[in-house]
Motif scaffolding. Structure first.
Motif, PDB file in Angstrom:
ATOM      1  N   THR A   2      50.982  -4.877  13.462  1.00 12.41           N
ATOM      2  CA  THR A   2      51.848  -3.768  12.800  1.00 12.41           C
ATOM      3  C   THR A   2      53.059  -4.379  12.087  1.00 12.41           C
ATOM      4  OG1 THR A   2      52.162  -3.680  15.245  1.00 12.41           O
ATOM      5  CG2 THR A   2      54.301  -2.558  14.171  1.00 12.41           C
ATOM      6  N   LEU A   5      58.939  -3.080  11.456  1.00 11.60           N
ATOM      7  CA  LEU A   5      59.373  -1.559  11.978  1.00 11.60           C
ATOM      8  C   LEU A   5      60.712  -1.266  11.627  1.00 11.60           C
ATOM      9  CD1 LEU A   5      57.528  -1.406  15.474  1.00 11.60           C
ATOM     10  CD2 LEU A   5      56.931  -0.614  13.010  1.00 11.60           C
ATOM     11  N   ARG A 120      52.389   4.028   8.630  1.00 12.61           N
ATOM     12  CA  ARG A 120      52.465   2.416   8.695  1.00 12.61           C
ATOM     13  C   ARG A 120      51.289   2.193   7.932  1.00 12.61           C
ATOM     14  NH1 ARG A 120      51.435   2.651  14.120  1.00 12.61           N
ATOM     15  NH2 ARG A 120      53.719   2.059  15.123  1.00 12.61           N
ATOM     16  N   SER A 124      52.212  -0.918   4.816  1.00 14.80           N
ATOM     17  CA  SER A 124      51.651  -2.281   5.209  1.00 14.80           C
ATOM     18  C   SER A 124      51.031  -2.269   3.307  1.00 14.80           C
ATOM     19  CB  SER A 124      50.081  -1.989   5.443  1.00 14.80           C
ATOM     20  OG  SER A 124      50.271  -1.607   6.949  1.00 14.80           O
ATOM     21  N   HIS A 307      54.854  -1.258  20.540  1.00 12.83           N
ATOM     22  CA  HIS A 307      53.881  -1.586  20.255  1.00 12.83           C
ATOM     23  C   HIS A 307      53.671  -3.699  19.753  1.00 12.83           C
ATOM     24  CE1 HIS A 307      52.272   2.015  18.061  1.00 12.83           C
ATOM     25  NE2 HIS A 307      53.853   2.321  18.328  1.00 12.83           N
ATOM     26  N   ALA A 337      44.219   0.330  11.927  1.00 12.11           N
ATOM     27  CA  ALA A 337      45.088   0.355  10.212  1.00 12.11           C
ATOM     28  C   ALA A 337      43.358   0.192   9.336  1.00 12.11           C
ATOM     29  CB  ALA A 337      45.085  -0.779  11.064  1.00 12.11           C
TER      30      ALA A 337
END
Ligand code: C2E
Ligand code: MG
Ligand code: MG
Length: 727
Positions: A2, A5, A120, A124, A307, A337
């Motif tokens: 993750t 955030l 996401r 990333s 998460h 992902a």
């Protein structure tokens, strides 16, 4: 893993949309700021650190594209990714937005899982680009001493220099490779070759600032390795490339490891499956098995504990699985992902369940089914001990789908698809189960695919039509209105009932166009009846709405538009939603119901008593009435007081009550006695075509005359309960 955030900015002029998206993002662990206009958004970005912007395309004043242009004047995409939120039919705007520097887009109605995945990905990418920028300066130096191979291609002479390290990456001795560029290109994986050529040509022609490409290259051992190639052209005075030089880095180890668990990813699995299956070609009695292991309820953990907790659980599960399997077995994680998209494209029909909660286990040497079920049982037993996650003790279960290779079936994709089918079956039968794939399952899947294709054609051929079932007013015994019930006029099978196709079209989204067409037909029909016949006072037609239809953005303006085109009043139409629609997203349901009520459209809670018994939340819902499901009627046959209680409750909340599925006189008497306002069922009439419904209107029949018991009412007059707009 993750990503950070970080603070996201949701820009939307529609308060409801904005708040809903913001709330759901927050629930997924993001910090979120909101802005109601373009100007507010730009001011916010100037004053605050912002990681990513979700930008509504359509806004009064400054629209999404203008805001995007302003942002891009000062911030590039690597500094501030922008994801556009647009209506599905605005493809021109999407293209323009991408040209103006938007990084991605999501369409309304928002599929939140997709939105989350896209956000996401952008975060990333941004993070990776940041790291890359930092390292770029160091890169030149590092490349010399580090692991990268170097290459230098003189375009005039056509000779290429490949450094010893370059050659070592492909497993070759320094003198074994010459100076011909073919040495390089012939080794590139055939599936990657075109892409490499395109990237190279783009840079040589000056269309890209540098050459950079990831591809597979054949090692002397015959296996492929992943490399990252970068290069920069040296140009003559006219800008023509005369030479290009660069580096080649070996990415194989990063490519085959799942960063969260350290397990290999599906590429390695694929290689090993291919090997196991080709071994089987040689040794006929050899079989292998694939187990698809899916954690039940990971979403719940992600939603409730965040998460990070979900990630921790995945790591812990991976650790247990890994420790329990033999060294020759392969276990990988289908990571959302990373590679899951390509894995998922193998099993297209489950693309929606994309998520990092699946592990795939290959048992390369599995002779008997019993050996494999034994492993499945062992794996499930491993889960019986609780996991320590984020300071909580968590019990987890897993569903396992098993597929075994058969002689003649040598395709890894098929094997994975079969395991996935079996896993879905295991999930349907409950948590913590396993299923072994068999031929019946394959046939079911095929039939389902055929049905889906058929349904798509049916939409374009307009084979869906509403039938109408009369609804009888208990005080008078006369027709009060109809419920429109969807029918599929199949060209060869005749009339198909909704039970067979509604669940399928609800899953694949076709319910939205089908429902719209049905509603439009109902409106036109209603107009015709009102124009032609003496319809009852307060005459209405009830229409069923599935969850996707009901929660679709823009439902209200569309619905009111339909009414207007057919010159109908809001009170001519009643919207039916089910309990399960209401409880799945209570806040949003309340909001939409409120909008409908404001517009004068009454809504009913259908199938009441079948599901979640939302008695508790009934008072929160701005609905006008309940439809008691037939099963409730049957279930309360021996407990009449129960039915009375339910009706009493509805009355106390000011709701009308319709009893559904009345088949016998005694049922009719019961519902009359407890004070139901309306009734519907085969005893009066089955759902019929529009022509027959018109006959019912003209006949003006009085249905309840033969009722033995005089009808008693809970003290309300017909005017009170007639379907005037809910208030
Ligand atoms: P529902 O809205 O609860 O509709 C009532 C169902 O009970 C209808 O089944 C109706 O034909 C059936 N029924 C009526 N009277 C009796 C009776 O006396 N005895 C028995 N046993 N059944 C009776 P149908 O038409 O097969 O529809 C089934 C369900 O499909 C509906 O349940 C509704 O949930 C859904 N549906 C139907 N039309 C539409 C539509 O246009 N859109 C959407 N989204 N769903 C629809
Ligand atoms: Mg209904
Ligand atoms: Mg119903």
């Amino acid at each position: 893993m993750t990503p950070d955030l970080g603070p996201l900015l949701v820009v939307d002029d529609d308060e409801a949309n904005r708040d809903m998206l913001a709330r759901r993002l927050m629930r997924s662990g993001f910090r979120v700021a909101t802005a109601a206009s373009g100007a507010e958004a730009l001011a916010h970005i100037e004053a605050n650190v912002t990681e990513l912007v979700l930008l509504d395309g359509e806004m009064p004043g400054m629209n999404g594209l203008q805001v995007l242009q302003e942002i891009r004047k000062t911030r590039s995409s690597s500094v501030l990714p922008v994801v556009m939120v647009t209506a599905r039919n605005e493809s021109e705007d999407i293209v323009e937005a991408l040209n103006l520097g938007a990084d991605d887009y999501i369409t309304k109605p928002i599929d939140f899982a997709v939105a989350l995945a896209r956000i996401r990905t952008q975060l990333s990418r941004k993070e990776a680009e940041g790291r890359l920028r930092e390292s770029e300066e160091r890169y030149a130096l590092a490349a010399m001493g580090a692991n990268d191979g170097l290459w230098d291609w003189d375009l005039a002479s056509g000779k290429i220099y490949l450094s010893p390290r370059w050659k070592a990456i492909v497993g070759a001795e320094p003198e074994a490779i010459g100076e011909d560029p073919k040495e390089w290109f012939d080794r590139i994986h055939p599936d990657d070759l075109d892409r490499v050529r395109q990237h190279l040509a783009a840079h040589l022609k000056g269309r890209s600032p540098h050459f950079e490409c990831e591809h597979r290259i054949r090692h002397e051992s015959g296996a492929f390795r992943w490399v990252l190639v970068r290069g920069l052209a040296i140009r003559d005075a006219k800008g023509g490339a005369i030479r290009i030089a660069g580096s080649q880095a070996d990415l194989t180890s990063t490519k085959i490891l799942d960063p969260l668990t350290g397990l290999p990813n599906h590429r390695l699995l694929h290689d090993r499956m291919e090997r196991a299956l080709s071994d089987q070609k040689v040794q006929e009695d050899k079989r292998c098995a694939v187990l698809l292991f899916d954690l039940d309820g990971l979403k719940l953990i992600n939603d409730s504990l965040g998460h990070h907790a979900g990630d921790e659980l995945i790591q812990a599960v991976a650790g247990r699985l890994d420790a329990s399997l033999r060294a020759t077995d392969t276990i990988v994680r289908a990571d959302a992902a990373d590679e899951a998209t390509s894995l998922r494209s193998i099993t297209e029909h489950t693309l929606a369940r994309l998520g990092g909660d699946e592990f795939i286990i290959l048992l390369p040497d599995a002779q008997e089914v019993a050996d494999v079920t034994c492993v499945a049982e062992r794996l499930q037993k491993l889960m019986s001990q609780p996991f320590d996650v984020a300071g909580h003790q968590i019990f987890a279960t897993a569903s396992i789908g098993i597929a075994m290779s058969r002689p003649g079936r040598t395709n890894p994709k098929e094997l994975l698809r079969d395991a996935d089918t079996a896993m879905n079956r295991a999930k349907i039968s409950g948590t913590g189960r396993y299923e072994i794939f068999d031929e019946t399952m394959r046939k079911e899947v095929q039939q389902r695919l055929l049905l889906e294709t058929d349904l798509r054609h049916a939409v374009t051929r307009e084979e869906f039509v509403p039938y109408f079932q009369p609804i009888v007013e208990m005080t008078t015994g006369r027709l009060a209105g109809f419920e429109a019930l969807l029918r599929w006029r199949h060209p060869t099978r005749g009339v198909v009932l909704p039970g067979e196709f509604v669940p399928v079209v609800e899953e694949n989204g076709l319910i939205v166009p089908i429902g719209r067409s049905c509603f439009e037909q109902v409106c036109r029909q209603m107009r015709e009846w009102l124009d032609t016949y003496a319809c009852p006072e307060h005459f209405w037609v009830s229409v069923n709405f599935s969850r996707q239809q009901f929660l679709e953005d823009g439902l209200l303006p569309w619905l009111l538009g339909c009414l207007e085109r057919s010159n109908l009043l809001p009170s001519h139409i009643v919207v039916e939603i089910t309990e399960s629609t209401a409880v799945q997203d209570l806040d949003r349901t309340i909001h939409v119901l409120g909008q409908l009520r404001e517009a004068g459209v009454k809504a009913l809670m259908d199938d009441f008593g079948t599901g979640y018994s939302s008695l508790v939340c009934l008072h929160q819902l701005p609905i006008g009435g309940l439809k008691l499901d037939r099963t409730l009627l049957l279930a309360t046959e021996k407990h009449p007081a129960l039915l009375e209680t339910v009706v009493g409750l509805a009355v106390s909340l000011g709701l009308t009550v319709t009893a559904e599925g009345i088949e016998t006189e005694s049922q009719c008497e019961r519902v009359a006695a407890v004070g139901c306002d309306f009734a519907q069922g085969y005893i009066f009439e089955r759902p019929v075509e529009a022509d027959k419904a018109a006959e019912i209107i003209t006949a003006n029949e009085r249905w309840l005359q033969d009722l033995v018991t005089p009808v008693t009412f809970a003290g309300r007059s017909a005017q009170q309960i007639a379907l005037q707009p809910a208030s």
